[in-house]
Design an enzyme around this catalytic site. Structure first.
Site, mmCIF file in Angstrom:
data_model
loop_
_atom_site.group_PDB
_atom_site.id
_atom_site.type_symbol
_atom_site.label_atom_id
_atom_site.label_comp_id
_atom_site.label_asym_id
_atom_site.label_seq_id
_atom_site.Cartn_x
_atom_site.Cartn_y
_atom_site.Cartn_z
ATOM 1 C CG HIS A 188 -3.092 3.489 1.772
ATOM 2 N ND1 HIS A 188 -3.487 3.083 0.526
ATOM 3 C CD2 HIS A 188 -3.226 2.401 2.593
ATOM 4 C CE1 HIS A 188 -3.825 1.805 0.584
ATOM 5 N NE2 HIS A 188 -3.681 1.376 1.819
ATOM 6 C CG ASN B 293 -6.461 -0.720 0.600
ATOM 7 O OD1 ASN B 293 -5.810 -0.237 -0.326
ATOM 8 N ND2 ASN B 293 -5.903 -1.209 1.697
ATOM 9 C CB CYS C 255 -0.950 -0.009 1.186
ATOM 10 S SG CYS C 255 -2.162 -1.349 1.061
HETATM 11 N N1 COA Z 1 -18.565 -8.573 8.761
HETATM 12 C C1 COA Z 1 -19.063 -8.769 9.966
HETATM 13 N N2 COA Z 1 -18.318 -9.040 11.051
HETATM 14 C C2 COA Z 1 -16.989 -9.132 10.883
HETATM 15 C C3 COA Z 1 -16.397 -8.936 9.619
HETATM 16 C C4 COA Z 1 -17.230 -8.659 8.532
HETATM 17 N N3 COA Z 1 -16.768 -8.436 7.282
HETATM 18 N N4 COA Z 1 -15.066 -9.081 9.747
HETATM 19 C C5 COA Z 1 -14.826 -9.350 11.037
HETATM 20 N N5 COA Z 1 -15.990 -9.383 11.707
HETATM 21 C C6 COA Z 1 -16.182 -9.654 13.147
HETATM 22 C C7 COA Z 1 -15.036 -10.436 13.754
HETATM 23 O O1 COA Z 1 -15.196 -11.802 13.532
HETATM 24 C C8 COA Z 1 -15.150 -10.057 15.202
HETATM 25 O O2 COA Z 1 -16.166 -10.838 15.780
HETATM 26 P P1 COA Z 1 -15.993 -11.393 17.277
HETATM 27 O O3 COA Z 1 -15.872 -10.159 18.131
HETATM 28 O O4 COA Z 1 -17.255 -12.171 17.490
HETATM 29 O O5 COA Z 1 -14.747 -12.214 17.268
HETATM 30 C C9 COA Z 1 -15.648 -8.621 15.162
HETATM 31 O O6 COA Z 1 -16.199 -8.416 13.853
HETATM 32 C C10 COA Z 1 -14.562 -7.606 15.406
HETATM 33 O O7 COA Z 1 -13.423 -7.981 14.645
HETATM 34 P P2 COA Z 1 -12.101 -7.108 14.627
HETATM 35 O O8 COA Z 1 -11.090 -7.787 13.747
HETATM 36 O O9 COA Z 1 -11.714 -6.746 15.999
HETATM 37 O O10 COA Z 1 -12.654 -5.803 13.900
HETATM 38 P P3 COA Z 1 -11.898 -4.463 13.670
HETATM 39 O O11 COA Z 1 -12.674 -3.372 14.268
HETATM 40 O O12 COA Z 1 -10.434 -4.557 13.977
HETATM 41 O O13 COA Z 1 -12.026 -4.313 12.082
HETATM 42 C C11 COA Z 1 -10.676 -4.546 10.114
HETATM 43 C C12 COA Z 1 -11.448 -5.264 11.235
HETATM 44 C C13 COA Z 1 -10.040 -5.573 9.206
HETATM 45 C C14 COA Z 1 -11.677 -3.698 9.332
HETATM 46 C C15 COA Z 1 -9.616 -3.630 10.752
HETATM 47 O O14 COA Z 1 -8.860 -4.338 11.693
HETATM 48 C C16 COA Z 1 -8.686 -3.024 9.748
HETATM 49 O O15 COA Z 1 -9.078 -2.187 8.957
HETATM 50 N N6 COA Z 1 -7.383 -3.392 9.798
HETATM 51 C C17 COA Z 1 -6.408 -2.824 8.914
HETATM 52 C C18 COA Z 1 -6.443 -3.587 7.646
HETATM 53 C C19 COA Z 1 -5.739 -2.885 6.538
HETATM 54 O O16 COA Z 1 -5.869 -1.712 6.376
HETATM 55 N N7 COA Z 1 -5.009 -3.641 5.728
HETATM 56 C C20 COA Z 1 -4.446 -3.141 4.526
HETATM 57 C C21 COA Z 1 -3.052 -2.681 4.636
HETATM 58 S S1 COA Z 1 -2.820 -1.059 5.169
#
Ligand code: COA
Length: 330
Positions: free
Chosen positions: A256, A286, A116
């Site tokens: 980004h 993204n 990214c």
């Molecule tokens: N729909 C519904 N629920 C979802 C889900 C989806 N698409 N994806 C995850 N969940 C659930 C999880 O299973 C978890 O459930 P649980 O509490 O019962 O275990 C809950 O939502 C919270 O998950 P969590 O991973 O803590 O959510 P989060 O707030 O961290 O959001 C991302 C997840 C991936 C959106 C976030 O961590 C993120 O944006 N990370 C950076 C990723 C990124 O930018 N990568 C690219 C490189 S820069």
């Protein structure tokens, strides 16, 4: 050696027509529009459906638009630097395929792999050739067909990404605008927080790697979120301090587009209000190396000559960085 200054003299873009909404994703996996919008800021993303087209096609279309908008012929381009993690082939470089597609017969061409942060790394690399007087016109492209490496059974990752490309032309600046400063960082991630495990020399493709879905992106979302929020904000503050920039000196943050919450945290740490932040993650998700040039394209009519822009990114690797530039287009 006299050091010249490089500036962006044209911007182009390509987005596939097909819009995959959060509602479409609801049909594929256990997720919902509300969760995706509130946790990421994404409403829809573009997907390149045509199986005969890939990253090089999108990069070439973006490049053609940049060339046309500035009245530049492809033969005038000396260098093509293309950032991607979804190259058409492991080799040859996707930049070489673009060179052929647009007819840039006098250019040399190579890819940059920095996930990214790819576009920022590529922009830095391209600018060095202008600054050293080794090239007069450089095409810098960020392009990714993320849908080609997404696992649509993995709701934690596949909802985040889309396909798209952006391109800019760099030339020497004579009016004080252009790229003023750049800071880049990397930290080898041995915890596999954001990886595509198979397809390289470590795990060449086998029936097992395909069965185990190892050719897709996997990530530890929470770990990446923490690193990205910290890294993007830290490097943005670092470049502000280094250049004695106060929040009021900055016209736009060009972040980004990984997650709206990461963007908001960065803008807050920089002391910028939301009106100064380019955000199009709602429409495109993204697009990895595509996000920053796509923002520049979407905002180009709102930018004024001399505006101070901070471009900032964080990505797999880990890689992160920021570029301070004065907008040089009139
Ligand atoms: N729909 C519904 N629920 C979802 C889900 C989806 N698409 N994806 C995850 N969940 C659930 C999880 O299973 C978890 O459930 P649980 O509490 O019962 O275990 C809950 O939502 C919270 O998950 P969590 O991973 O803590 O959510 P989060 O707030 O961290 O959001 C991302 C997840 C991936 C959106 C976030 O961590 C993120 O944006 N990370 C950076 C990723 C990124 O930018 N990568 C690219 C490189 S820069």
């Amino acid at each position: 050696m006299e050091v010249k200054q490089a500036k962006i003299t044209a911007v182009g873009h390509y987005l596939p027509e097909f819009r995959m909404t959060n509602f479409e994703l609801e049909k594929l996996m256990d997720t919902n529009d509300e969760w995706i919008r509130t946790r990421t800021g994404i409403s829809e993303r573009r997907i390149l459906k045509d199986p005969d087209k890939a990253t090089a096609f999108m990069g070439a279309e973006a490049a053609k638009e940049a060339l046309e908008s500035s009245g530049t012929s492809a033969e005038e381009i000396d260098l093509i630097v293309l950032a991607t993690v979804t190259p058409d082939y492991l080799f040859p470089a996707t930049a070489c395929l673009v060179q052929n597609m647009i007819g840039a017969t006098n250019a040399f061409a190579f890819d940059v792999s920095a996930a990214c942060s790819g576009f920022l790394y590529a922009l830095s690399t391209g600018s060095m050739y202008i600054e050293a007087g080794r090239a007069k016109k450089v095409l810098v492209i960020g392009a990714d067909k993320m849908s080609s490496i997404l696992d649509y059974t993995d709701r934690t990752t596949s909802i985040l990404f889309g396909d798209g490309a952006g391109a800019v032309i760099l030339e020497e600046s004579t009016d004080g605008t252009g790229i003023i400063d750049q800071i880049h960082h990397s930290e080898g991630d041995t915890n596999c927080s954001l990886y595509q495990h198979a397809g390289g020399s470590r795990n060449p493709a086998t029936i097992e790697t395909v069965k185990n879905r190892q050719h897709h992106v996997t990530q530890d979302g929470r770990a990446v979120f923490k690193k990205a929020t910290m890294g993007m904000a830290d490097v943005s503050l670092e470049i502000m301090e280094k250049n004695n920039l106060e929040p009021e000196d900055i016209a736009w943050l060009v972040p980004h587009q990984a997650n709206l919450r990461i963007i908001d945290a960065t803008a807050n740490r920089m002391g910028l209000s939301s009106e100064k932040v380019m955000i199009n993650i709602d429409k495109y998700g993204n697009t990895t190396a595509g996000t920053i040039p796509l923002c520049l394209y979407d905002w180009k009519d709102k930018l004024n000559h001399g505006d101070n822009l901070i471009l900032a990114a964080f990505g797999g690797g880990f890689t992160w960085g920021a570029i301070y530039l004065k907008w040089g287009l009139k």
